[in-house]
Design an enzyme around this catalytic site. Structure first.
Site, PDB file in Angstrom:
ATOM      1  N   LYS A  65       0.853  -1.201   0.000  1.00 36.89           N
ATOM      2  CA  LYS A  65       0.000   0.000   0.000  1.00 36.89           C
ATOM      3  C   LYS A  65       0.880   1.239   0.000  1.00 36.89           C
ATOM      4  O   LYS A  65       1.913   1.265   0.686  1.00 36.89           O
ATOM      5  CB  LYS A  65      -0.896  -0.038   1.251  1.00 36.89           C
ATOM      6  CG  LYS A  65      -1.928   1.072   1.320  1.00 36.89           C
ATOM      7  CD  LYS A  65      -2.833   0.880   2.540  1.00 36.89           C
ATOM      8  CE  LYS A  65      -3.903   1.951   2.648  1.00 36.89           C
ATOM      9  NZ  LYS A  65      -4.791   1.745   3.818  1.00 36.89           N
ATOM     10  N   SER A 140      -9.689   1.688   2.822  1.00 35.10           N
ATOM     11  CA  SER A 140      -8.823   2.425   1.918  1.00 35.10           C
ATOM     12  C   SER A 140      -7.766   1.556   1.232  1.00 35.10           C
ATOM     13  O   SER A 140      -7.156   2.007   0.268  1.00 35.10           O
ATOM     14  CB  SER A 140      -8.135   3.548   2.688  1.00 35.10           C
ATOM     15  OG  SER A 140      -7.257   3.011   3.666  1.00 35.10           O
ATOM     16  N   SER A 164      -9.787  -0.514   7.120  1.00 34.26           N
ATOM     17  CA  SER A 164      -9.226  -0.377   5.773  1.00 34.26           C
ATOM     18  C   SER A 164      -8.541  -1.603   5.196  1.00 34.26           C
ATOM     19  O   SER A 164      -8.242  -1.634   4.011  1.00 34.26           O
ATOM     20  CB  SER A 164      -8.232   0.779   5.748  1.00 34.26           C
ATOM     21  OG  SER A 164      -8.925   1.965   5.504  1.00 34.26           O
TER      22      SER A 164
HETATM   23  N1  GLN Z   1     -13.038   3.852   6.161  1.00 34.61           N
HETATM   24  C1  GLN Z   1     -12.520   4.352   7.392  1.00 34.61           C
HETATM   25  C2  GLN Z   1     -12.234   5.825   7.257  1.00 34.61           C
HETATM   26  O1  GLN Z   1     -12.590   6.366   6.291  1.00 34.61           O
HETATM   27  C3  GLN Z   1     -11.326   3.595   7.803  1.00 34.61           C
HETATM   28  C4  GLN Z   1     -10.132   3.963   7.048  1.00 34.61           C
HETATM   29  C5  GLN Z   1      -8.918   3.201   7.484  1.00 34.61           C
HETATM   30  O2  GLN Z   1      -9.021   2.186   8.172  1.00 34.61           O
HETATM   31  N2  GLN Z   1      -7.766   3.730   7.107  1.00 34.61           N
HETATM   32  O3  GLN Z   1     -11.672   6.434   8.104  1.00 34.61           O
END
Ligand code: GLN
Length: 474
Positions: A65, A140, A164
């Site tokens: 990532k 994400s 994420s």
């Molecule tokens: N979808 C969640 C957010 O928007 C989690 C994102 C993540 O775990 N980096 O914050």
């Protein structure tokens, strides 16, 4: 050339180490899949075509990532503000991978600074779900999940602050594991919410997951929050036996908003485990309804503080101006995308004097209550089974204008981050529309082992994890 796409990653490792296949063959095979299929999926930010001179490893391919530092490579977090910035050191996990003979195939797309649940908030444009390219892969870590699902790489690393790793794993039909907070070093992971972030593996199955966890877990003096707790050999948890283990179903996770195909699939997971001798009980996590609000205050507060360093002076983009304050404003104004700005505003507000006690401090108190809910639950059960997300993959653009409905995608995943617990999403079925469904196990702190054992047992009697999407543009 053999088709490597249906092999486990550990089988590829074994073939490489026994010289049954060369690293050039392996690299060639995955490079060809990337060239053929990634134009439809767009899971990579950058495919590394060069081999680093230091690369004398076994050549085990992996995707990373784009928020984890790889020395001398560009790191962007899918944000314009880091434009042109190269990492000056390896993240601890990257050092461990290199030492274990891995070959980094490239960097994977993501929501900007990991803010999102769809990988639409990327300055490079969205990643598409390999099961249906009109849909999002989740986020994400959407690039990592989509690429593993489509077998463009055998496995990948992602990061998880509120879901994420797990939510994209569920949308793409792969295994996504968030270790206990402190289990994996955050050194070299660009911080979003420092008290929530963990790096973890995305794989097609639990055997690969255990292997990759063995590589990346462990104490690191460079991360002050890294835990000084012994790490077991996770391959020893690949045990096909859940006899007598107690599995809790939290009733708050099965209320309104949960898609009925998903509710049914989770019921079937429970039935499979029961058939293998596990005991299923209903439990309660009474503060669940406050988790989303708590997470968005804590997460945004930490993010607003962590993102202050991107000001045009030290990293990446600088929009020129003759005046310093104006340079900061223009750089941050042009460099950050809309979701990042929203998070910075929310976080700065909840930390500001006059509001700090009402929002940030109160959120920390509720966080403690959520953590206690789990402590109580784990007096009765060994592991908790839930859906990973309330829906399957949604259409690209469907929630883009509605941040609140996007935030609700995380409703079942964020509590594990708030409580610091290990949690994993794994494929457990398909919806009527043929989209993958994910189930989640949550465990006690530092009990990754039970999650692997449960997941491995489940995968010995089911084959959802072995299905590969046929990527088409039709
Ligand atoms: N979808 C969640 C957010 O928007 C989690 C994102 C993540 O775990 N980096 O914050």
């Amino acid at each position: 050339m053999n088709d490597l796409s249906s092999l486990k990653a550990v089988d590829i490792v074994q073939k490489l180490s026994q010289n049954q296949i060369t690293k050039e063959d392996v690299r060639g095979f995955f490079n060809k899949r990337i060239t053929d299929l990634d134009p439809y999926i767009h899971s990579f930010v950058k495919v590394f075509t060069h081999l680093s001179p230091a690369d004398t490893g076994l050549g085990i391919p992996i995707g990373i990532k784009d928020n984890i530092c790889i020395k001398d490579e560009e790191i962007t977090c899918a944000s314009r503000i880091l434009n042109g910035h190269r990492a000056v050191y390896d993240a601890t996990v990257i050092g461990k991978l290199k030492q274990a003979g891995f070959l980094i195939m490239g960097t994977m797309n993501m929501d900007e600074f990991a803010f999102g649940s769809s990988t639409e908030n990327s300055c490079y444009g969205p990643t598409r779900n390999p099961w249906d390219i009109t849909r999002v892969p989740g986020g994400s870590s959407g690039g990592s999940a989509a690429a593993v699902a489509a077998r463009l790489i055998p496995w990948a690393l992602g990061s998880d602050t509120g879901g994420s790793i797990r939510q994209p794993a569920s949308f793409c039909g792969v295994v996504g594991f968030k270790p206990t907070y402190g289990r994996v070093s955050r050194y070299g992971l660009i911080a979003f919410g420092s008290s929530l972030d963990q790096i973890g593996p995305l794989t097609t199955n639990f055997v690969d997951c255990a292997y990759l966890l063995n590589v990346i877990c462990g104490h690191d003096p460079y991360d002050s929050t890294s835990a000084q707790v012994d790490v077991a050999d996770f391959s020893k948890s690949l045990i096909d036996n859940v006899e007598g283990l107690k599995v809790g179903l939290p009733q708050e996770y099965f209320r309104q908003g949960l898609n009925s195909d998903i509710a049914k699939a989770i019921g079937e997971v429970a039935a499979v485990l029961k058939g293998r001798g596990a005991q299923i009980t209903n439990i309660s996590l009474p503060h669940t309804e406050y988790a989303v609000a708590t997470y968005y205050i804590v997460g945004c507060s930490e993010a607003s503080s962590n993102l202050q360093r991107f000001d045009g002076v030290k990293y990446g983009l600088r929009v020129k101006s003759s005046e310093l304050l104006d340079m900061y404003k223009k750089t941050r104004g042009e460099g950050f995308g809309p979701e990042s700005k929203r998070r910075i505003f929310l976080g700065t507000y909840s930390l500001s004097s006059g509001y700090y006690d009402a929002y940030y401090v109160r959120a920390l108190k509720v966080r403690t209550l959520i953590k206690r809910d789990f402590e109580e639950a784990f007096k009765q059960v060994d592991v908790i089974l839930t859906p990973t997300a309330p829906t399957c993959a949604f259409k690209i653009g469907e929630k883009a204008e509605d941040p609140l409905s996007m935030y609700l995608s995380d409703i079942y995943t964020i509590s594990a981050n708030l409580a610091g617990l290990p949690a994993v999403s794994f494929p457990c079925g398909f919806s009527k529309g043929s989209l993958p469904i994910g189930a989640q196990f949550i465990g006690r702190p530092f009990d990754e082992e039970i999650l692997i054992r449960m997941g491995y047992t489940y995968q010995t009697v089911t084959d959802f994890h072995a299905r590969i999407p046929l990527v088409t543009h039709g």
